[in-house]
Design an enzyme around this catalytic site. Structure first.
Site, mmCIF file in Angstrom:
data_model
loop_
_atom_site.group_PDB
_atom_site.id
_atom_site.type_symbol
_atom_site.label_atom_id
_atom_site.label_comp_id
_atom_site.label_asym_id
_atom_site.label_seq_id
_atom_site.Cartn_x
_atom_site.Cartn_y
_atom_site.Cartn_z
ATOM 1 N N ASP A 108 0.829 -1.202 0.000
ATOM 2 C CA ASP A 108 0.000 0.000 0.000
ATOM 3 C C ASP A 108 0.870 1.261 0.000
ATOM 4 O O ASP A 108 1.631 1.478 -0.911
ATOM 5 C CB ASP A 108 -0.993 -0.019 1.160
ATOM 6 C CG ASP A 108 -2.019 -1.144 1.035
ATOM 7 O OD1 ASP A 108 -1.974 -1.876 0.025
ATOM 8 O OD2 ASP A 108 -2.854 -1.315 1.928
ATOM 9 N N HIS A 109 0.818 2.046 1.057
ATOM 10 C CA HIS A 109 1.551 3.327 1.085
ATOM 11 C C HIS A 109 2.964 3.112 1.621
ATOM 12 O O HIS A 109 3.369 3.712 2.611
ATOM 13 C CB HIS A 109 0.791 4.338 1.949
ATOM 14 C CG HIS A 109 -0.613 4.555 1.529
ATOM 15 N ND1 HIS A 109 -1.629 3.669 1.835
ATOM 16 C CD2 HIS A 109 -1.190 5.538 0.795
ATOM 17 C CE1 HIS A 109 -2.767 4.102 1.314
ATOM 18 N NE2 HIS A 109 -2.523 5.233 0.683
#
Length: 723
Positions: free
Chosen positions: A317-318
């Site tokens: 994800d991030h």
């Protein structure tokens, strides 16, 4: 809850407010000692005092739309390039968001477009003067004047991520209706940075029952773009294009001392994906991001520790800029990393991470409706996932396993619950048997490409563990290595340029991929320091294995730059005038002795031919698929492709042994049946035999002293022995 360590522990399960009794049951049945929440679930009040570790997912960049809406200038941004547009007259209008979901992005009309956007004549590679283009806010188009007719043009621009791509993905996959679109804010920006530290403290104080803060993540989303029909348009699990803003880029300019160009990120529309040979500017940008992300992440981890909590990072994800295999990562001070396990390669992506106290793998299937529905077969998916990952665990174990999603869905499949119970027990047993020791490694193998350790175990991975027709013949090599008895490292051409003596600690080099890509080197082979270092390595006795178009780059009369080492060249048309006479394949060879059928080369390679003196193992219609060669004291092996299978893993295993002159050590911790593997843990005085298939197998097992015994194994069975 307290049980013998062999019967309980090392397992994390999800929960929700409507499955409290089921959670308590699985804590006992699966021997779980940790509970987690998930995106779209809430943690039950009744479980706040449970005798298990509580993980809470903490989203550093989303789930606070009030802040994001109040500070729109600090919403996270992404560089995007339009499609190519051909000018048919002197004026051209280019729509910026055509082909992109309007729910996902909004053009950045706030910052200086002249400074941070770029219009390029792709027919000449020249930047178009800012005096000759403008942005029409009403139509969302860039208008270019003074165009050269029939030249192609693109616009590179900044856009705000107004719907977090992962939240969007989860909403689309699960059919969430009426949910507020979570906006991605940029923690690197000054106001949001200050606010984020206050927000984190508030979260920890309001959740005193939480033991582990599961950060998702620090702080930039990998490149994930959707089209107007909510389909994935562009995805790069390693992509940096959503880690930008004028604020960040101005800092970058100050550090490196030169002016930033959008093209450093856009890269002709390829966005510096891992097949592109990285430019100096992009490598500078990555190094800058690693330092800045680590510095800021450390602030959050320090706060976490101040409150007596553990800090865990989700691998995905991030996560762009964290780069767990690089030096900056360990300065963050994390306690743990957790990641999704799709196969052996992605298992090693987690378990090989240095500088943390423990690692955890989230196994598949995720408890989502795409698998857990009427007619679905979650048991099959779980079996494939576990047996595939188990090979890698036996080489380098993660410390914990877990599952995620909606527990309520999983509980509707009793056979799945039973199977996972057996997986949890098997994992604990193997962990106890192998912890604290390095398994027996017969040789030291290095995968050589432009990225080196930065893309360790992720080489040839575009999206997390997903199949690609164009690269499965190469990704299979990495998957095979994840579970084989070799000490595997990943080195870059820069590493060799810096110090060629690193090759003295390597027995066999593998170069795998298509020509003129980052995986095989491309332009780097015009550097005589690199080519001579590899020539010398093999000449003095090293092994070299090339798969696909190794060292492929047209230069100085050669396409395969180490053609004299491999004994192989590619017919590009430039050598059609030369007759070729070496086409006869040998009937048998050490490398192919265990093959039960024709070797599967996957997509293979067209137009490869052997030079004089090369030994051909396989050729098809006068196209060489496998060959071996001797160069000085060293040996090379060429394969046109090698997708992952148990039989191909054996081909690779024998190729490594042959190229390293280790044929006589074949029968050392070895199974005659390639569906069965042997792993030895000499320090712990144990070894295991594991059946990687879903049916019974017969084999002869060779111990470390080459003594042997016959063995029958049940489907998927693993048997442990004392040495």
């Amino acid at each position: 809850m307290k049980k013998d360590t062999m019967l309980a522990g090392r397992v994390t399960i999800p929960t929700d407010v409507d499955v409290v009794p089921e959670t308590m049951e699985l804590l006992n049945r699966w021997g779980a000692d940790a509970i987690r929440d998930c995106d779209g679930t809430d943690y039950p009040e009744e479980l706040k005092a449970v005798q298990a570790k509580v993980y809470s997912t903490y989203y550093t960049t989303r789930k606070d739309n009030a802040w994001a809406k109040a500070h729109p200038e600090e919403v996270q941004q992404c560089y995007i390039m339009t499609s190519f547009y051909t000018a048919t007259e002197t004026t051209l209008r280019i729509p910026l968001l055509k082909g992109i979901a309007k729910e996902l992005m909004m053009v950045n009309n706030y910052d200086d477009k002249v400074r941070w956007w770029e219009v390029i004549d792709r027919s000449t590679a020249m930047v178009v003067s800012t005096d000759t283009w403008s942005y029409d806010k009403e139509t969302g188009e860039v208008i270019i004047t003074n165009c050269e007719p029939f030249h192609n043009y693109t616009v590179s621009f900044l856009a705000y991520l107004i719907w977090d791509p992962v939240h969007m993905y989860n909403a689309v996959v699960n059919g969430w209706q009426g949910v507020e679109h979570q906006i991605t804010f940029d923690v690197r920006q000054p106001k949001t940075r200050e606010y984020s530290m206050v927000r984190l403290r508030k979260f920890i104080e309001e959740h005193p029952y939480v033991d582990v803060i599961r950060y998702t993540t620090f702080f930039h989303q990998f490149t994930l773009v959707f089209d107007e029909m909510m389909r994935e348009k562009y995805v790069d699990w390693y992509g940096y294009s959503a880690s930008v803003s004028p604020y960040i880029l101005e800092q970058f300019e100050k550090e490196v001392g030169y002016r930033f160009r959008p093209e450093f990120i856009i890269d002709q529309g390829y966005y510096n994906n891992q097949y592109r040979i990285p430019s100096k500017e992009f490598k500078d940008f990555q190094a800058f991001q690693r330092r800045e992300v680590a510095k800021l992440a450390k602030e959050m981890v320090d706060i976490t520790h101040e409150y007596g909590k553990e800090a865990m990072m989700f691998l995905g994800d991030h996560w762009i800029g964290t780069e767990p295999f690089m030096e900056e990562f360990k300065t963050i001070g994390l306690d743990a990393v957790v990641g999704s396990v799709g196969n052996g390669s992605t298992l090693r992506l987690i378990s090989d991470i240095p500088g943390v106290k423990y690692t955890e793998g989230r196994f598949l299937p995720y408890f989502f409706p795409d698998t857990f529905h009427e007619g679905g077969d979650p048991v099959k998916e779980a079996k494939v996932n576990w047996v595939t990952a188990r090979r890698a665990i036996l080489r380098k174990p993660i410390d914990r396993i877990g599952y995620g999603g909606y527990l309520k869905l999983a509980c509707q499949f009793p056979e799945f619950i039973d199977y996972v119970e057996s997986v949890c027990n098997e994992f604990r047993e193997l962990y106890e048997n192998i912890k604290g020791t390095t398994p027996f490694c017969i040789k030291r193998v290095a995968v050589l490409n432009s990225w080196g350790k930065m893309r360790a175990w992720g080489a040839h991975m575009v999206h997390h563990a997903l199949y690609q027709k164009q690269n499965y013949s190469y990704a299979g090599v990495i998957e095979s290595l994840s579970g084989t008895p070799f000490e595997v490292s990943f080195i870059s051409f820069d590493d060799i340029k810096k110090d060629k003596n690193i090759l003295k600690n390597i027995d066999v080099i593998i170069n795998v991929g298509d020509g003129d890509t980052a995986h095989t080197g491309g332009l780097v082979w015009e550097d005589a320091d690199i080519s001579s270092a590899i020539h010398q390595f093999v000449y003095e006795g090293g092994g070299l294995i090339g798969i696909g178009e190794p060292t492929g780059h047209q230069y100085q009369g050669r396409y395969i730059q180490l053609a004299n080492v491999f004994g192989i060249e590619k017919e590009t048309g430039f050598t059609l005038n030369y007759d070729k006479y070496n086409w006869d394949a040998v009937e048998s060879h050490f490398i192919t002795e265990d093959c039960t059928k024709e070797v599967d080369f996957g997509e293979g390679k067209k137009n490869m031919y052997a030079l004089e003196g090369t030994t051909i193992l396989v050729q098809m219609e006068k196209e060489v698929q496998m060959a071996v060669n001797e160069f000085g004291k060293g040996r090379s092996v060429y394969l046109s492709g090698l997708p992952y299978s148990f039989e191909n893993s054996r081909v690779l295993y024998r190729s490594i042994l042959w190229s390293a002159h280790e044929e006589e050590n074949l029968h050392k911790w070895y199974s005659s049946n390639f569906n069965v593997e042997v792993h030895a843990y000499v320090k712990n005085n144990k070894y295991c035999v594991v059946n990687n298939t879903y049916e019974p197998q017969n084999t002869t097992i060779y111990r470390g002293d080459s003594s042997s015994f016959d063995l029958e194994l049940e489907a998927n069975e693993i048997i442990w022995y004392e040495i």
